[in-house]
Design a protein around this motif. Structure first.
Motif, PDB file in Angstrom:
ATOM      1  N   SER A 297      11.733   7.927   0.109  1.00  0.00           N
ATOM      2  CA  SER A 297      10.355   7.425   0.224  1.00  0.00           C
ATOM      3  C   SER A 297      10.226   6.266   1.203  1.00  0.00           C
TER       4      SER A 297
ATOM      5  N   THR B 120       5.219   4.702  -2.190  1.00  0.00           N
ATOM      6  CA  THR B 120       4.733   6.075  -2.333  1.00  0.00           C
ATOM      7  C   THR B 120       3.761   6.414  -1.221  1.00  0.00           C
ATOM      8  N   GLU B 121       3.993   7.548  -0.580  1.00  0.00           N
ATOM      9  CA  GLU B 121       3.112   8.085   0.455  1.00  0.00           C
ATOM     10  C   GLU B 121       2.797   7.052   1.534  1.00  0.00           C
TER      11      GLU B 121
ATOM     12  N   ASN C  88      11.578  18.207   0.048  1.00  0.00           N
ATOM     13  CA  ASN C  88      10.895  18.010   1.330  1.00  0.00           C
ATOM     14  C   ASN C  88      11.880  17.605   2.432  1.00  0.00           C
TER      15      ASN C  88
END
Length: 442
Positions: free
Chosen positions: A38, A209-210, A350
């Protein structure tokens, strides 16, 4: 205070951080969490500024932008423990590493000895000071790396998975030492996928996150998980007969014992010889005595690795290719169901099959290593710290895969992180006082 102002960082074509503005509180112990890959390690590298990563925006440390500061100035402001401690050392021994580091920040020779002795005591590494670093266990290397950072006495500490290979007893002591350093005014950012032991110490949780940072709930830091075994009918399949393993004239292991079929968890203190035992079992380390697999004496022959193999602690040392796809192809198991399982795993995490292995995070490297090793058609697989650097989702994923394989394959798993194997492992062994002992459920 550590302050990010509109920070954007992209690696190759992947956006890691997108216009992030965030402030970490000063003089607090902050736990940084997030999935494997991440960006936690990248965040620490950006803050430390040692790697000269190109980013947009500003990063302020106690109000100062150190982007153009010298390495000496950065080292005096920030101390960082890398996720892979093997990447942290320049010199042959810890003592020489400490002297080299303290000389580089301009500490007077008369003060170096006192600073070094204090750091060795705090890091519990006095007994490791003159040992060759490349001969230390993974946990010992982590303690050595932490010792070097403590010697710098920087006001900001960045600790990237510092306890991944450290035994539980040492882990508890070091967490308390971090609490003491926090109370003395240090600002500490620490990343860890194992949240046990932090619930009474951590001041804040920050989630990555993201491509963004946000404060999380302290409620996620639950109490320690109880480790219990799964009951199963098993039989002996591996024998140690008068096995002795020594290193530098020091006895590490002396045992006459058996392993039972199924999944066996092996624990023990850092430097106790667990990794050496696994290496000896696959004939990569010298030993005295005999070992037998299914009644046949083990010899160092190529055919042995068609039956059993070892997933080493440092995933990068296992790789023989440059890309993910090439590495998975090397396992030479082209059965359709295996290929499907590999592709499903890459999609779940991913990870592109065309990615360079050496552009992956440490957690992603471990993921690829486990995909490759679990794809091998073996009777017996040894795993050395397979959960280091993995988030809970990844641990659950691979434990389920191990359980599936355990119907036709036996496992010996060395780990300090017991929670993923609770209720899964059928046996618990402890390497203590140079011998294998039956471990207790916790």
């Amino acid at each position: 205070m550590i302050e990010l102002q509109a920070v954007t960082f992209q690696q190759q074509e992947k956006m890691i951080f997108n216009h992030v503005t965030f402030a970490f509180p000063a003089h607090q112990l902050t736990l940084v969490t997030g999935d494997s890959g991440s960006g936690k390690s990248t965040l620490f590298r950006l803050i430390a500024g040692f790697a000269q990563l190109s980013y947009q925006g500003n990063i302020l440390l106690n109000g100062e932008n150190l982007a153009t500061a010298s390495m000496k100035q950065k080292a005096q402001a920030v101390g960082m423990v890398f996720q892979n401690p093997s990447q942290q050392f320049t010199m042959r021994t810890l003592r020489k590493e400490l002297i080299f580091t303290l000389e580089n920040i301009g500490l007077a020779p008369v003060d170096i000895q006192e600073r070094m002795n204090h750091a060795l005591a705090l890091g519990e590494t006095t007994d490791l000071a003159d040992k060759a670093i490349n001969q230390l266990s993974g946990g010992e290397k982590q303690r050595a790396a932490l010792t070097v950072v403590l010697a710098l006495d920087a006001p900001i500490l960045l600790l990237d998975e510092p306890f991944a290979s450290i035994d539980p007893e040492s882990r508890v002591r070091f967490i308390q030492k971090l609490k003491q350093l926090r109370d003395q005014g240090k600002t500490i950012l620490l990343s860890d996928h194992d949240w046990s032991g932090y619930h009474e110490v951590v001041d804040a949780v920050v989630e990555v996150t993201e491509g963004q940072l946000q404060f999380g709930s302290l409620d996620k830091l639950t109490v320690d998980t109880v480790f219990h075994l799964q009951q199963a009918d098993t039989t002996p399949f591996f024998d140690f007969q008068k096995v002795q393993i020594t290193r530098n004239q020091r006895l590490l292991v002396e045992t006459t014992s058996q392993l039972q079929t199924g999944i066996t968890t092996l624990t023990g203190a850092n430097g106790g010889g667990k990794t050496s035992l696994l290496k000896a079992m696959v004939q990569l380390e010298k030993y005295h005595g005999n070992m037998f697999l299914q009644g046949k004496k083990i010899r160092k022959k190529r055919q042995l690795y068609q039956t059993m193999s070892l997933a080493v602690q440092d995933a990068a040392k296992q790789f023989v290719a440059l890309t993910v796809q090439e590495e998975l192809a090397f396992c030479n198991n082209q059965q359709p169901e295996i290929l499907t399982q590999q592709q499903a795993a890459l999609a779940y995490f991913n990870i592109s099959k065309n990615q360079s292995l050496f552009h992956l995070s440490e957690g992603q490297k471990k993921i690829v290593q486990l995909i490759s090793m679990l794809s091998l058609p073996l009777d017996f697989l040894l795993l050395d710290e397979p959960f280091a650097g993995l988030d809970q989702h990844a641990c659950d994923y691979f434990v389920e895969w191990i359980q599936q394989q355990a119907t036709q394959q036996d496992f010996l798993i060395v780990t300090h992180r017991l929670a993923p194997l609770s209720g899964v492992s059928q046996h618990h062994l402890v390497l203590a006082k140079q011998t294998l002992q039956v471990g207790e459920q916790q």
